[in-house]
Design a protein around this motif. Sequence first.
Motif: not given
Length: 285
Positions: A137-142, A185-189
């Motif tokens: 969750l924190q990873y998605v926000n940042i 999509n590239e960052r959050l994969s």
Amino acid sequence: MYTEKIIKPPSGYLTLVLFLILLAGGIYALSIESFLTGGIILAINFILVLPGLIIVNPNESKVLTLFGKYVGTVKSDGFFWVNPLTVKRKLSLRARNLNGQQLKVNDKMGNPIEIAAVIVWQVNETAKATFAVENYLQYVNIQSEAAVRHLANSFAYDNMEDESAEITLKDGAEKVSVLLEEELNERLSRAGIDVIEARISHLAYAQEIASAMLQRQQATAVIAARRLIVEGAVGMVEMALEKLSQKGIVELDEERKAAMVSNLLVVLCGDRHVQPVVNTGTLYN
């Protein structure tokens, strides 16, 4: 290393029946004073059978680990029985909205702007979301904030700043959204996250330059309107002179034509009502 493994455990209803049978057997053994047998049966029932029962709701999953090793993920909704020694982590698969906060950044031309984005995302690979990052969750926000900042730095606010720009933040909304979605999509994969949609929800100049930019936009609009008025007025004057010449209504020398053109342009281009002046003499006195 973090490849998702989907498993289909056996139904929990048969295990529930077994649990009830063992429970009845243990109570019966205790009732006939066979305490050792009853205690063993009840211990097996409550330690090995009952903890293995799990319920998976629609659009949810259970990530299973056994002694620190990833076993698999249960994605099918229903009532199941799994190894009671496994650690079970619930992970939602529902789509979620991230309403990003307004960020103050510089666009490609260095102008301070305010920008924010709305992102719709969901967990696609549970193993990566659980083990590849500390807190997804924190990873998605940042990472979402970093992607929006990078997007703002890559394009100008509008074509007034960069006339040669094919894509701007203000006018290229669809293309900008596509580029933002691809970068997210590239960052959050890495975390097994799938971005469904990403759109700019707020875009404006920063307060310190907003007033100056508004005046600039108003001046640009006025200039464009004046240019259109002048082009139309010149066309009308040209048409008037051509019609007078064709029909032979009056013969005008160059000086009279110049005076007529001047008067018509004043009438057609003026932003106020013109007060007519009647000349009772001639043009030369």
